[in-house]
Write a protein that holds these residues in place. Structure first.
Motif, PDB file in Angstrom:
ATOM      1  N   LEU A  80      21.391 -41.020-156.285  1.00 18.18           N
ATOM      2  CA  LEU A  80      21.008 -41.645-154.861  1.00 18.18           C
ATOM      3  C   LEU A  80      19.413 -41.299-154.635  1.00 18.18           C
ATOM      4  O   LEU A  80      19.036 -40.632-154.018  1.00 18.18           O
ATOM      5  CB  LEU A  80      21.788 -40.831-153.841  1.00 18.18           C
ATOM      6  CG  LEU A  80      23.120 -41.331-153.676  1.00 18.18           C
ATOM      7  CD1 LEU A  80      23.739 -40.418-152.459  1.00 18.18           C
ATOM      8  CD2 LEU A  80      23.054 -42.723-153.144  1.00 18.18           C
ATOM      9  N   SER A 140      19.145 -29.492-148.031  1.00 15.61           N
ATOM     10  CA  SER A 140      19.171 -31.190-148.109  1.00 15.61           C
ATOM     11  C   SER A 140      18.032 -31.602-147.289  1.00 15.61           C
ATOM     12  O   SER A 140      17.579 -30.914-146.438  1.00 15.61           O
ATOM     13  CB  SER A 140      20.596 -31.582-147.240  1.00 15.61           C
ATOM     14  OG  SER A 140      20.553 -31.038-145.791  1.00 15.61           O
ATOM     15  N   SER A 142      18.524 -33.439-144.679  1.00 17.93           N
ATOM     16  CA  SER A 142      18.833 -33.729-143.265  1.00 17.93           C
ATOM     17  C   SER A 142      18.611 -32.172-142.792  1.00 17.93           C
ATOM     18  O   SER A 142      17.840 -32.088-141.528  1.00 17.93           O
ATOM     19  CB  SER A 142      20.477 -33.600-143.271  1.00 17.93           C
ATOM     20  OG  SER A 142      20.933 -34.871-143.750  1.00 17.93           O
ATOM     21  N   ASN A 145      14.699 -32.058-142.167  1.00 17.70           N
ATOM     22  CA  ASN A 145      14.236 -32.728-140.983  1.00 17.70           C
ATOM     23  C   ASN A 145      14.827 -32.106-139.672  1.00 17.70           C
ATOM     24  O   ASN A 145      13.909 -32.075-138.547  1.00 17.70           O
ATOM     25  CB  ASN A 145      14.976 -34.292-140.755  1.00 17.70           C
ATOM     26  CG  ASN A 145      14.005 -35.123-141.663  1.00 17.70           C
ATOM     27  OD1 ASN A 145      12.559 -34.811-141.820  1.00 17.70           O
ATOM     28  ND2 ASN A 145      14.490 -36.405-142.406  1.00 17.70           N
ATOM     29  N   ALA A 252      16.486 -46.379-147.362  1.00 14.53           N
ATOM     30  CA  ALA A 252      17.683 -46.737-147.120  1.00 14.53           C
ATOM     31  C   ALA A 252      17.820 -47.956-146.274  1.00 14.53           C
ATOM     32  O   ALA A 252      18.821 -48.372-146.055  1.00 14.53           O
ATOM     33  CB  ALA A 252      18.543 -45.652-146.831  1.00 14.53           C
ATOM     34  N   VAL A 282      11.484 -37.926-148.667  1.00 17.38           N
ATOM     35  CA  VAL A 282      12.657 -37.475-149.339  1.00 17.38           C
ATOM     36  C   VAL A 282      13.030 -38.545-150.410  1.00 17.38           C
ATOM     37  O   VAL A 282      13.277 -38.255-151.571  1.00 17.38           O
ATOM     38  CB  VAL A 282      13.996 -37.359-148.493  1.00 17.38           C
ATOM     39  CG1 VAL A 282      15.208 -37.457-149.086  1.00 17.38           C
ATOM     40  CG2 VAL A 282      13.677 -36.104-147.466  1.00 17.38           C
ATOM     41  N   ILE A 283      12.626 -39.867-150.324  1.00 16.02           N
ATOM     42  CA  ILE A 283      12.681 -41.025-151.294  1.00 16.02           C
ATOM     43  C   ILE A 283      11.567 -41.134-152.160  1.00 16.02           C
ATOM     44  O   ILE A 283      11.280 -40.988-153.412  1.00 16.02           O
ATOM     45  CB  ILE A 283      13.316 -42.202-150.499  1.00 16.02           C
ATOM     46  CG1 ILE A 283      14.842 -42.065-150.507  1.00 16.02           C
ATOM     47  CG2 ILE A 283      13.117 -43.440-151.486  1.00 16.02           C
ATOM     48  CD1 ILE A 283      15.465 -43.438-149.927  1.00 16.02           C
ATOM     49  N   ARG A 437      21.494 -50.928-155.469  1.00 13.48           N
ATOM     50  CA  ARG A 437      21.989 -50.728-154.084  1.00 13.48           C
ATOM     51  C   ARG A 437      21.692 -51.901-153.188  1.00 13.48           C
ATOM     52  O   ARG A 437      20.750 -52.747-153.608  1.00 13.48           O
ATOM     53  CB  ARG A 437      21.226 -49.562-153.448  1.00 13.48           C
ATOM     54  CG  ARG A 437      21.362 -49.187-152.164  1.00 13.48           C
ATOM     55  CD  ARG A 437      22.133 -47.859-152.109  1.00 13.48           C
ATOM     56  NE  ARG A 437      22.128 -47.419-150.778  1.00 13.48           N
ATOM     57  CZ  ARG A 437      22.407 -47.960-149.537  1.00 13.48           C
ATOM     58  NH1 ARG A 437      22.920 -49.231-149.768  1.00 13.48           N
ATOM     59  NH2 ARG A 437      22.399 -47.451-148.303  1.00 13.48           N
TER      60      ARG A 437
HETATM   61  N1  PXG Z   1      15.322 -38.495-145.391  1.00 12.67           N
HETATM   62  C1  PXG Z   1      15.432 -39.815-146.216  1.00 12.67           C
HETATM   63  C2  PXG Z   1      14.125 -40.518-146.236  1.00 12.67           C
HETATM   64  C3  PXG Z   1      16.350 -40.147-146.997  1.00 12.67           C
HETATM   65  O1  PXG Z   1      16.316 -41.076-147.659  1.00 12.67           O
HETATM   66  C4  PXG Z   1      17.681 -37.946-146.156  1.00 12.67           C
HETATM   67  C5  PXG Z   1      16.138 -37.611-145.416  1.00 12.67           C
HETATM   68  C6  PXG Z   1      18.533 -36.978-145.873  1.00 12.67           C
HETATM   69  O2  PXG Z   1      18.469 -36.023-147.165  1.00 12.67           O
HETATM   70  P1  PXG Z   1      20.134 -35.436-147.558  1.00 12.67           P
HETATM   71  O3  PXG Z   1      19.594 -34.541-148.611  1.00 12.67           O
HETATM   72  O4  PXG Z   1      20.526 -34.792-146.267  1.00 12.67           O
HETATM   73  O5  PXG Z   1      20.997 -36.708-147.867  1.00 12.67           O
HETATM   74  C7  PXG Z   1      17.473 -38.938-146.969  1.00 12.67           C
HETATM   75  C8  PXG Z   1      18.591 -39.398-147.561  1.00 12.67           C
HETATM   76  C9  PXG Z   1      21.457 -44.438-149.739  1.00 12.67           C
HETATM   77  C10 PXG Z   1      21.428 -42.936-149.451  1.00 12.67           C
HETATM   78  O6  PXG Z   1      22.501 -44.948-149.792  1.00 12.67           O
HETATM   79  C11 PXG Z   1      20.215 -42.496-149.161  1.00 12.67           C
HETATM   80  C12 PXG Z   1      20.266 -41.206-148.724  1.00 12.67           C
HETATM   81  C13 PXG Z   1      21.433 -40.254-149.000  1.00 12.67           C
HETATM   82  C14 PXG Z   1      22.459 -40.837-149.263  1.00 12.67           C
HETATM   83  C15 PXG Z   1      22.334 -42.084-149.418  1.00 12.67           C
HETATM   84  O7  PXG Z   1      20.652 -45.141-149.622  1.00 12.67           O
HETATM   85  N2  PXG Z   1      18.929 -40.615-147.985  1.00 12.67           N
END
Ligand code: PXG
Length: 479
Positions: A80, A140, A142, A145, A252, A282-283, A437
């Motif tokens: 991911l 994580s 999340s 943040n 995402a 995060v990305i 994706r």
């Molecule tokens: N900020 C950003 C920019 C993210 O992309 C998170 C915070 C949250 O991180 P955690 O580790 O709590 O998941 C993300 C997570 C998708 C996908 O399908 C994207 C994320 C997670 C799961 C799926 O694009 N990004």
């Protein structure tokens, strides 16, 4: 491990199946039956998943995954968006084993610390932009943040402005899944579940030029889109806004690139109203955009930075909130006890793996490789798809890319219902043994940074084939 091994450490046992977990399931059908019986998946429609059955991924190496039927699949999404150094890194296994042997767990609460957590914090300060000199470790993105929201509000309270509580974010920004960060994120479908958003979050339109300003000059669109932040601040009241959060490139939410000058203008507006700026990396972090951080790519100087994913290449859960000097000084000098933390904040094994992961990125020059070689190659190969009748726009930076599908190029007519065509294309890719994706109708890719040119060719060919297949399906999809 022999005595002459270059990286001494405890012997890592062969990956025998731990007791119990392969005794019941012998085949893909068994795995699927057990999965459907007990497992609730993230972001999944369980009824549909039960009908179809999950693809069971059993092992991986480099940029390749294998499923339980032995099929090899190219992972165009680095898991991911996280497996930056690729799968199968023995160095990371050794780092984890060494740390688990020495000290598998201890925490950072109540006046204790551990060497890996100290070393990782120092390393993160070294590689992130100047002015971010403190780190709060979490598990994580999340949680990181969530931590930043609490810190930002606490900071303003300490500054004598407790009414500065509102965090402004963008539509289709994704910042995680807890109650607070799902509220902060701009995914309206998420808000509809569970009574969100919580109060004191506001959202502005994302700078999606292809959608909202295709005929405007990019610099003008950038000013207009950044202006939406100023409008929001003025309508909420500048004295009530604590911070603005944005991903340097929105991931995402559909791979939305900032038009040129957007971040400079956002930075100016934040400074004008004394609004803290949070870069959610995060990305974008750890080489994805061809620099260490998206903030380096777009010259953002944030007050906070969110790190996760590529920090450990996903090998173990670890994340971080980077805290700028202004906020840190206030919290440290006047904040008293910060009543916040997680059992696994600064988990020593996860920190040891993250340190080794950063060291691999450095040793192998992977960030430079993305900027100078493999990133431009991916972008050029994808641009060759621009003439396909389904392709409206190809966009990206480094090893992050999006191909937005459109119904009619000349009339700039998008598909309705949104997402059906993208999902079909994603499914075709999957059947062509490449993971990409689909975000709405944008096909998104973020492969491991170690991907080779031939593997990019395979990925782009699989997508090209899937586009043809999707094009053939259109009459059935749109009826
Ligand atoms: N900020 C950003 C920019 C993210 O992309 C998170 C915070 C949250 O991180 P955690 O580790 O709590 O998941 C993300 C997570 C998708 C996908 O399908 C994207 C994320 C997670 C799961 C799926 O694009 N990004």
């Amino acid at each position: 491990m022999t005595a002459t091994s270059p990286s001494p450490g405890p012997a890592v046992p062969e990956p025998a199946s731990p007791a119990g977990w392969d005794s019941e399931a012998q085949s893909t059908a068994d795995w699927r039956r057990l999965d459907t019986a007990h497992s609730l998946h993230p972001f999944s429609d369980h009824k549909a998943l039960a009908a179809e059955g999950s693809r069971i991924i059993t092992r991986a190496e480099g940029v390749w995954l294998w499923d339980s039927d032995g099929t090899r699949i190219l992972d165009g999404m680095a898991g991911l968006w996280c497996v930056n150094v690729g799968y199968g890194r023995a160095e990371l296994v050794r780092a984890a084993a060494r740390q688990m042997t020495e000290l598998p767990y201890y925490n950072l609460f109540f006046k204790t610390a551990t060497p890996p957590a100290i070393a990782l914090s120092r390393k993160l300060v070294e590689i992130t932009p100047a002015g971010l000199n403190h780190v709060f470790l979490t598990n994580s993105g999340s949680e990181a943040n969530d931590t930043i929201i609490r810190m930002a509000r606490h900071f303003w309270a300490l500054q004598g402005q407790p009414e500065r509580r509102v965090i402004v974010a963008r539509h289709n920004g994704y910042h995680g899944s807890t109650l607070a960060v799902a509220s902060m994120g701009g995914m309206t479908a998420m808000h509809k579940q569970g009574g969100l958003p919580l109060p004191d979050f506001a959202h502005i339109r994302e700078p999606h030029q292809f959608k909202f300003g295709p005929d405007t000059a990019p610099e003008d669109f950038a000013r207009e889109a950044a202006g939406w932040l100023e409008e929001a601040i003025l309508s909420i009241g500048p004295g009530r806004v604590a911070a603005f959060i944005g991903e340097p490139i929105q991931g995402a939410g559909g791979l939305i690139m900032p038009p040129p000058g957007y971040w400079t203008e956002i930075q100016r507006i934040c400074a004008k109203y004394d609004v803290l700026l949070i870069a959610d990396e995060v990305i974008c972090g750890f080489g994805r955009t061809g620099e260490w951080f998206g903030s380096d790519t777009y010259q953002i100087r944030p007050d906070f930075m969110t790190l996760a994913k590529g920090l450990s290449s996903g090998y173990l859960p670890v994340a971080a909130a980077m805290v700028g000097d202004r906020v840190a000084a206030t919290l440290i000098e006047r904040g008293g006890e910060f009543l916040h933390g997680f059992t696994y904040s600064g988990h020593p094994t996860a920190c040891a793996v993250a340190l080794e992961n950063i060291s691999i990125l450095e040793r192998e020059g992977l960030v430079d490789r993305v900027r100078e070689d493999i990133g431009p190659y991916l972008q050029a190969r994808l641009r060759s798809l621009r003439d396909h009748p389904l392709v409206g726009e190809v966009r990206g930076q480094g090893l992050i890319a999006g191909v937005e599908l459109i119904r009619d190029k000349t009339r700039h007519d998008f598909f309705a219902p949104v997402g059906r065509v993208g999902t079909r294309c994603r499914d075709h890719c999957f059947r062509n043994n490449a993971v990409v994706r689909a975000v709405y109708d944008t096909m998104v890719m973020a492969p491991p940074l170690v991907i080779g040119r031939d593997e990019i060719d395979t990925l782009v060919d699989a997508l090209a084939h899937a586009l043809d297949q999707t094009h053939q399906d259109l009459p059935r999809l749109l009826d």
